[in-house]
Scaffold this motif. Sequence first.
Motif, PDB file in Angstrom:
ATOM      1  N   SER A 151       0.741  -1.034  -0.021  1.00 48.65           N
ATOM      2  CA  SER A 151      -0.207   0.182   0.000  1.00 48.65           C
ATOM      3  C   SER A 151       0.832   1.336   0.177  1.00 48.65           C
ATOM      4  O   SER A 151       0.642   2.300  -0.836  1.00 48.65           O
ATOM      5  CB  SER A 151      -0.986  -0.011   1.172  1.00 48.65           C
ATOM      6  N   SER A 152       2.011   1.455   0.830  1.00 45.26           N
ATOM      7  CA  SER A 152       2.544   2.566   0.824  1.00 45.26           C
ATOM      8  C   SER A 152       4.131   2.586   0.958  1.00 45.26           C
ATOM      9  O   SER A 152       4.841   2.757   1.857  1.00 45.26           O
ATOM     10  CB  SER A 152       2.251   3.405   1.920  1.00 45.26           C
ATOM     11  N   PRO A 153       4.920   1.752  -0.179  1.00 45.07           N
ATOM     12  CA  PRO A 153       6.155   1.237  -0.047  1.00 45.07           C
ATOM     13  C   PRO A 153       7.000   2.709  -0.330  1.00 45.07           C
ATOM     14  O   PRO A 153       6.624   3.597  -1.008  1.00 45.07           O
ATOM     15  CB  PRO A 153       6.505   0.474  -1.277  1.00 45.07           C
ATOM     16  N   THR A 154       8.155   2.741   0.275  1.00 44.35           N
ATOM     17  CA  THR A 154       9.099   3.959   0.290  1.00 44.35           C
ATOM     18  C   THR A 154      10.479   3.444  -0.146  1.00 44.35           C
ATOM     19  O   THR A 154      10.855   2.149  -0.544  1.00 44.35           O
ATOM     20  CB  THR A 154       8.928   4.632   1.566  1.00 44.35           C
ATOM     21  N   ASP A 159      12.392   1.644   2.081  1.00 42.31           N
ATOM     22  CA  ASP A 159      11.839   0.306   2.323  1.00 42.31           C
ATOM     23  C   ASP A 159      12.633  -0.757   1.535  1.00 42.31           C
ATOM     24  O   ASP A 159      13.189  -1.784   1.456  1.00 42.31           O
ATOM     25  CB  ASP A 159      10.516   0.079   2.000  1.00 42.31           C
ATOM     26  N   VAL A 160      12.798  -0.071   0.084  1.00 44.74           N
ATOM     27  CA  VAL A 160      13.455  -0.991  -1.035  1.00 44.74           C
ATOM     28  C   VAL A 160      14.977  -1.114  -0.499  1.00 44.74           C
ATOM     29  O   VAL A 160      15.506  -2.185  -0.689  1.00 44.74           O
ATOM     30  CB  VAL A 160      13.409   0.109  -2.525  1.00 44.74           C
ATOM     31  N   HIS A 161      15.720   0.284  -0.160  1.00 44.89           N
ATOM     32  CA  HIS A 161      16.843  -0.137   0.150  1.00 44.89           C
ATOM     33  C   HIS A 161      17.111  -0.969   1.354  1.00 44.89           C
ATOM     34  O   HIS A 161      18.025  -1.648   1.384  1.00 44.89           O
ATOM     35  CB  HIS A 161      17.667   1.516   0.494  1.00 44.89           C
ATOM     36  N   THR A 162      16.252  -0.931   2.485  1.00 41.91           N
ATOM     37  CA  THR A 162      16.405  -1.735   3.511  1.00 41.91           C
ATOM     38  C   THR A 162      16.451  -3.316   3.132  1.00 41.91           C
ATOM     39  O   THR A 162      17.168  -4.134   3.516  1.00 41.91           O
ATOM     40  CB  THR A 162      15.313  -1.334   4.546  1.00 41.91           C
ATOM     41  N   LEU A 163      15.403  -3.546   2.477  1.00 48.30           N
ATOM     42  CA  LEU A 163      15.011  -5.029   2.053  1.00 48.30           C
ATOM     43  C   LEU A 163      16.134  -5.486   1.022  1.00 48.30           C
ATOM     44  O   LEU A 163      16.596  -6.517   1.131  1.00 48.30           O
ATOM     45  CB  LEU A 163      13.805  -5.078   1.089  1.00 48.30           C
ATOM     46  N   GLN A 164      16.455  -4.594   0.037  1.00 46.25           N
ATOM     47  CA  GLN A 164      17.587  -5.023  -0.597  1.00 46.25           C
ATOM     48  C   GLN A 164      18.933  -5.199   0.013  1.00 46.25           C
ATOM     49  O   GLN A 164      19.791  -6.247  -0.054  1.00 46.25           O
ATOM     50  CB  GLN A 164      17.816  -3.919  -1.846  1.00 46.25           C
ATOM     51  N   GLU A 176      20.701 -11.920   4.881  1.00 49.05           N
ATOM     52  CA  GLU A 176      19.796 -12.053   5.920  1.00 49.05           C
ATOM     53  C   GLU A 176      18.469 -12.391   5.878  1.00 49.05           C
ATOM     54  O   GLU A 176      17.546 -12.347   6.537  1.00 49.05           O
ATOM     55  CB  GLU A 176      20.063 -10.687   6.810  1.00 49.05           C
ATOM     56  N   LEU A 177      18.016 -12.164   4.397  1.00 55.32           N
ATOM     57  CA  LEU A 177      16.498 -12.195   3.706  1.00 55.32           C
ATOM     58  C   LEU A 177      16.835 -12.645   2.327  1.00 55.32           C
ATOM     59  O   LEU A 177      17.516 -12.164   1.678  1.00 55.32           O
ATOM     60  CB  LEU A 177      15.912 -10.689   4.025  1.00 55.32           C
ATOM     61  N   THR A 178      15.830 -13.703   2.125  1.00 58.15           N
ATOM     62  CA  THR A 178      15.595 -14.030   0.770  1.00 58.15           C
ATOM     63  C   THR A 178      14.573 -13.593   0.145  1.00 58.15           C
ATOM     64  O   THR A 178      13.287 -13.862   0.452  1.00 58.15           O
ATOM     65  CB  THR A 178      15.557 -15.601   0.786  1.00 58.15           C
ATOM     66  N   LEU A 179      14.882 -12.500  -0.722  1.00 57.52           N
ATOM     67  CA  LEU A 179      13.491 -12.007  -1.377  1.00 57.52           C
ATOM     68  C   LEU A 179      12.801 -12.545  -2.579  1.00 57.52           C
ATOM     69  O   LEU A 179      13.698 -13.329  -3.224  1.00 57.52           O
ATOM     70  CB  LEU A 179      13.666 -10.402  -1.891  1.00 57.52           C
ATOM     71  N   SER A 180      11.584 -12.502  -2.750  1.00 60.65           N
ATOM     72  CA  SER A 180      10.974 -13.270  -3.948  1.00 60.65           C
ATOM     73  C   SER A 180      11.567 -12.549  -5.045  1.00 60.65           C
ATOM     74  O   SER A 180      11.624 -11.246  -5.083  1.00 60.65           O
ATOM     75  CB  SER A 180       9.568 -12.982  -3.845  1.00 60.65           C
ATOM     76  N   ALA A 181      11.532 -13.339  -6.484  1.00 60.09           N
ATOM     77  CA  ALA A 181      11.927 -12.640  -7.483  1.00 60.09           C
ATOM     78  C   ALA A 181      11.019 -11.685  -8.036  1.00 60.09           C
ATOM     79  O   ALA A 181      11.382 -10.843  -8.937  1.00 60.09           O
ATOM     80  CB  ALA A 181      12.287 -13.838  -8.443  1.00 60.09           C
ATOM     81  N   HIS A 182      10.011 -11.658  -7.675  1.00 58.09           N
ATOM     82  CA  HIS A 182       8.690 -10.709  -7.798  1.00 58.09           C
ATOM     83  C   HIS A 182       9.077  -9.339  -7.420  1.00 58.09           C
ATOM     84  O   HIS A 182       8.601  -8.484  -8.060  1.00 58.09           O
ATOM     85  CB  HIS A 182       7.594 -11.204  -7.167  1.00 58.09           C
ATOM     86  N   TYR A 227       9.151  -4.451  -9.014  1.00 60.94           N
ATOM     87  CA  TYR A 227       8.463  -3.272  -8.146  1.00 60.94           C
ATOM     88  C   TYR A 227       9.516  -2.427  -7.504  1.00 60.94           C
ATOM     89  O   TYR A 227       9.044  -1.139  -7.316  1.00 60.94           O
ATOM     90  CB  TYR A 227       7.762  -4.000  -6.743  1.00 60.94           C
ATOM     91  N   PHE A 228      10.712  -2.913  -7.040  1.00 58.13           N
ATOM     92  CA  PHE A 228      11.765  -1.996  -6.647  1.00 58.13           C
ATOM     93  C   PHE A 228      12.111  -1.121  -7.646  1.00 58.13           C
ATOM     94  O   PHE A 228      12.546   0.011  -7.459  1.00 58.13           O
ATOM     95  CB  PHE A 228      13.058  -3.055  -6.448  1.00 58.13           C
ATOM     96  N   ARG A 229      12.298  -1.707  -8.944  1.00 57.55           N
ATOM     97  CA  ARG A 229      12.479  -0.767 -10.141  1.00 57.55           C
ATOM     98  C   ARG A 229      11.636   0.443 -10.327  1.00 57.55           C
ATOM     99  O   ARG A 229      11.762   1.524 -10.485  1.00 57.55           O
ATOM    100  CB  ARG A 229      12.635  -1.368 -11.400  1.00 57.55           C
TER     101      ARG A 229
END
Length: 218
Positions: free
Chosen positions: A182-185, A188-193, A200-206, A210-212
């Motif tokens: 609903s409200s990504p920033t 958020d992208v930099h933190t998850l990446q 420390e985290l395995t992100l879905s390829a999906h 959305y990041f781009r």
Amino acid sequence: MNPAAHGTVLALCRVHQLAATRTGFGVTAIDKRPVAEPVAIRKFGVFGDVQGDREHHGGPDQAVYAYSQEDADFWSRELGREIPPGLFGENLRTRGVETTGAVIGQHWRVGEHLLLEVTSPRVPCATFAERMGEPHWVRRFTEAGRVGVYFRVLHKGKVQAGDTVTVEPAPAHGITVGKFFSSPTVEDVHTLQALHDAGELTLSAHYGKYFRRILHNE
């Protein structure tokens, strides 16, 4: 660290029958209905279930979809109709635990052996709109933000209605699937990446597309 939360599986659902889509993208397995007996859940989801479109809605990173009874009750009030288990195409209908509020990377233990990892929010599509038959359904579902959660399977196990769900303490980053939907920033992208790059985290390829999109609009 917050203690683990506990809930219940109200229903385990799998495909009842495949149906052709009016959008021309083949068949859909969204028609899921509860089954009474214990069923194994493995790498690609519920045994005997089908993923009609693994490129967009399936694969091991979206092996299991859970939706809470609390959110279903919201839609029942909004739409003036029952939202029975499986109507949204979910595999697990839960009570007492957050689905949209699940934190990316968080672990859920279901029944005696199943271990799931939170991966991503559900993104509504034309097939879901067909299923519901409600005006402007994709927009309404998106605006409500009650999206539910996809999981990958870390350890297989059998599940049935009545099983306990134990939601383990959330990762420190605290970004929920609902928040990211609903409200990504950009933060958020930099933190998850960064967590993904550090292992420390395995992100879905999906997430890549959305990041781009989010970074492009920075």
